[in-house]
Design an enzyme around this catalytic site. Sequence first.
Site, mmCIF file in Angstrom:
data_model
loop_
_atom_site.group_PDB
_atom_site.id
_atom_site.type_symbol
_atom_site.label_atom_id
_atom_site.label_comp_id
_atom_site.label_asym_id
_atom_site.label_seq_id
_atom_site.Cartn_x
_atom_site.Cartn_y
_atom_site.Cartn_z
ATOM 1 C CB CYS A 24 -0.931 0.003 1.206
ATOM 2 S SG CYS A 24 -1.837 -1.536 1.367
ATOM 3 C CB CYS A 65 -12.423 -1.685 6.566
ATOM 4 S SG CYS A 65 -12.529 -2.849 7.932
ATOM 5 C CB SER A 66 -9.561 1.936 3.490
ATOM 6 O OG SER A 66 -8.706 0.818 3.512
ATOM 7 C CG HIS A 95 -6.404 2.105 0.468
ATOM 8 N ND1 HIS A 95 -5.246 2.666 -0.046
ATOM 9 C CD2 HIS A 95 -5.979 1.084 1.277
ATOM 10 C CE1 HIS A 95 -4.196 2.009 0.430
ATOM 11 N NE2 HIS A 95 -4.609 1.051 1.222
#
Lengths: 390, 134, 345
Positions: free
Chosen positions: A88, A211-212, A337
Site C-alpha cells: 500500500c 475499514c478503507s 484506497h
Amino acid sequence: MRDVAIIGIGCTNFGEMWERSFRDLFFEAGLNALEDAGAKGEDVDALYVGNMSAGKFIDQEHIGALIADYAGLAGSLHVPSTRVEAACASGGLALREGVLAVASGLHDVVIAAGVEKMTDVETGVTIDALASAADREWEGFMGATFPGLYAMIARLHMHRYGTTREQLAMVAVKNHHNATMNSKAQYEREITIEDVMNSPLIADPLRVYDCSPITDGAAAVVLAPVELARKLNNTPIYVRASAQASDTITLHDRRDITTLDATVYAAQRAYKMADISPKDIDVAEVHDCFTIAEICAIEDLGFVQKGNGGPATEEGMTALDGDIPINPSGGLKACGHPVGATGIKQAVEIVQQLRGEAGGRQVSGAKIGLAHNVGGTGGTAVVHVLSVNR
Amino acid sequence: MAVPRLWRHIPTRYNLIGTECQTCGGLYFPPRTTCPTCRRDGRIIERKFKGTGEVVTYTTIYSASAAFHRQTPYVLAIVKLDEGPLLTGQIVCDPDEAKIGMKVRPVFRKLGEDGPSGIIYYGTKFAPLTEASQ
Amino acid sequence: MIGITSYGAYIPRYRIKVEEIARVWGDDPEHIKKGLLIYEKSVPDLDEDTATIAVEAARSAIYRRSIDPKEIGAIYVGSESHPYAVKPTATIVAEAIRATPDLTAADFEFACKAGTAAIQTCMGEVAMGAIKYGMAIGADISQSAPGDALEYTAAAGGAAYIIGKKNLITEIEDTFSFTTDTPDFWRREGESYPMHGGRFTGEPAYFKHIISATKGIMKKVGTKPSDYDYVVFHQPNGKFPLRVAKTLGFSEEQIGLGLVVPMMGNTYSGSSLIGLAAILDQAKPGSMILMTSFGSGAGSDAFSMTVTDGIEEVRDKAPTIAELLKNPRYLDYALYAKHKGKIAV
C-alpha cells in the site's frame, strides 16, 4: 542534490469504476498532471509508477512498459518507465523514486504516479491479494487477513491505552465528513458513530466502517528541479523531505505491536531533512487504511503522545478546524484506497491544500503539509514533507 | 500452489522448530538464516519451542479470504511463547473465550488445503491451557 | 514379555445429542437411546481429521512415558477415514512426533479393527527384535450417510499405543484373531459414506467374530471369563458389547469401565482402543484385561493382558478419557453437518 518541486497534479475519481480499465485510469491521471504542469510529453524524462498487485488484480505484470505505452511515451519517445512496489506504500515510494531521480540530476521532468484497478476480480481474491502485504508464510497461512492484523493492533491499543470503540468510530466519521467536500471521493456522504458501531464485524473489534474500501483509481504528480519549476509553473510546491523506513514484515516481530516504528523513523528522518518539528505541520494526509491506523499514525508521526490518539480525535484536534487537520481528502477511509495510487493521491491533496485550491475542505493558511504512506502493517513507511516555501 | 512450498516447512510448522543465535542468545521463530542482531557474526542453530505461551493480542475473523471462508468466525492471535519469540496463530476456542494474557498450549490441526483434491497442510494452532491439559 | 509401554487418546470437544439428530430425521430419540444405548457422540472441529486426531493421541502417548520418539521404529495408523486415499497418515504422525526418518510407517485399513491389527504388527516386529518400540494408532472421523442409523453413533476420536518389551504397563500374554470374508459393511472407492447389511451386521458378523476370537484367546492362554477383571469389545453402540459380554459369560462389572460408547459414540478404528484406555486410566497392577476388536468384512483380534506395576508411574501423566470427555460443546444438526462436510457446496 538539487531541490525538487511538484509542478503538476492529476487524479481520477476514486470508486468502483466499472467502465474504466487499468490503462484508462492511469492515462487520465497522467494527462491531467501534465496539463496542470503546463508540460508536454516530450518534456518527460522518466516515469515511476506505484502499483501493488496488478499481477493479482488484473493478471498483468510489466506495468512500467504498459503505462509508458498507453501514455504515448514509449513507441516514439522511449521514456524509461519503472514500476515501484511496496504494497500500500507503492505510491509513496514511486514519489520518492521520482524525487530522488530529479534531485540527483539524472532526470529533469519526471512523472510519479500510482494506479490500482481492484474491482476486476472477486472480493475473496482482493482480500487474499491484500493479505500478501503481510507475511504469507507466517501470517497469511495461519488465517491472518489484513483487517485481522490491524484489529490485533486495535485490541492491544484499547487494552493498553484505554482507547475506546467510539474513538475509533470518530476517525471514520471525521473522514467521511471531509470527503463530502471532495468530488473525487468514493464516499461523499456523512456517517454517524452509530453507523460505524452497528456495521458488521470484519475482524473484531474492527467493523465494516472502520475499514478503507476496495477502490479503483489513479493519481499522478509532475516533478521538476526548482529552477525549471519556476519557469513552467507559477505555484511550485517544494518537496522539503522524502524519507522512508523499513520494519519487520510480520506484526508479531515488532518492538511494540501498537507502534509502527517504520513511521516513527521515516518521520524523524523527514523532520530532520526539512529541519522542522511535528508542530510545524499545518495539514497531513496519513495512512488510515483502518481507523486504528490513523490513531497510531498521529501518535507515531509525533502529533500527539503515544496512547493519546483516541482522546485527541475525540477532542477534535484532527478535524479540519483542529490543531492538526488530518486527512482533509477523506483519507483512505472515505476518499478510497486504490492501494498503489494512495501515496500519490495524498501528495496531490497536500499540493491542493498548499496551493489553496482545496475548496470547502481547505485548511486555512496551510504552508507546510505532510503525506504519510504505509506498506503492509508497517513493514514500509514513507513520509514526504511539502511546503509552499523552499 | 506447488507442493514444495508447503513441504519445506513441515518440521517448522508441525513442531515449532525455530532457531537460536549462539552469539547473542536470541531466539527466533520462524527460523532465520541470519541473526537480525549479530548478522554475519551470529551462529545459528536449530531450536525447538515448547509451544506453550500467552496471548498478547487477538481478533475474531468474520471476513476471510477464500481459503478460510468456511471457517469463520475464528480466533487469530499473536502468541508470546514461554521462551520469548512471538508468532501469529489461530486459537481453537470460542470468540468470547479469548482474552489478552490467556495461557495457551499447542495443538495439531489442519491449517488449510489446496482445494478438495490438492495437498492438505497441517501445523500448529493453540488452545486454552486448562488444568486437565497441563 | 511384550506389552504396552504407553498409551494416549484424543476425543474432539464437540458433541451432538441423539435428540438433535432424531429431530432432523423424525425418529423417536427415546427409542434410539434405549435401542442403541447411546446418548451423544463426538464431532470433529472444522480443522480436525484423522491425521490430527492420530497426532494428538500419539503425542499424548509419548508424553505419558517421556519416550524418546527416535526409539520408535514403526508407526501404523489404522483408520477408515484416512485424509488421503493415497498418501499415508502415518508419515504425518511420524513427523509430528519427531520420530523420522529412521523408522517404518504405514496406514492400515480393516474397518473398525485396523488399530488392533496395527498392535499385532508392532508386537511381531518387537518380538523379532527389529524395533525397540512400535506405535499403533486407531483413529477415525467416522463416516455415516445423513439419515442412516449409523449417524447416531459414528463419532470422532482415536487412541495410540506404544508396544515394546521395556517399561511395560501391561504385559500381553497372547493375541488371537478370527477372520472370514463377510461383507456386512463396506465403502466403495470414491464414495463418501459406507453402506451396510442392516441386521446382517449383527449375528453373522459382529457376534460370530467377537465370540470366536474371544473364545480362541481364552483357549490359547488357558483362561476363563472370571479370570479377567475387565473386558472390552468393539463398541458400535452400547447394546452389542453388553449382549456379547453376557453371551460369553462376562458380567456388567467386567465390561462397565471400558464401555465408553454411550457418551461419545463409535470412533470406528478407535472404539475398542479408547475403551481399553478408559480401563488403563483406572486399572490396578495385577488386573487382567481382555480386549476383542471387530472389523467389518470381517474379523476380530483378541488380546489377553495383565496390568503391571508400571501403570502407577504413568497414570496421571496425560489426559484420561474421563478428562477428555469433560466440558463438551454441543452442536445443532446444521453446524454438525458443516463440521462433517455433509453440506455440499
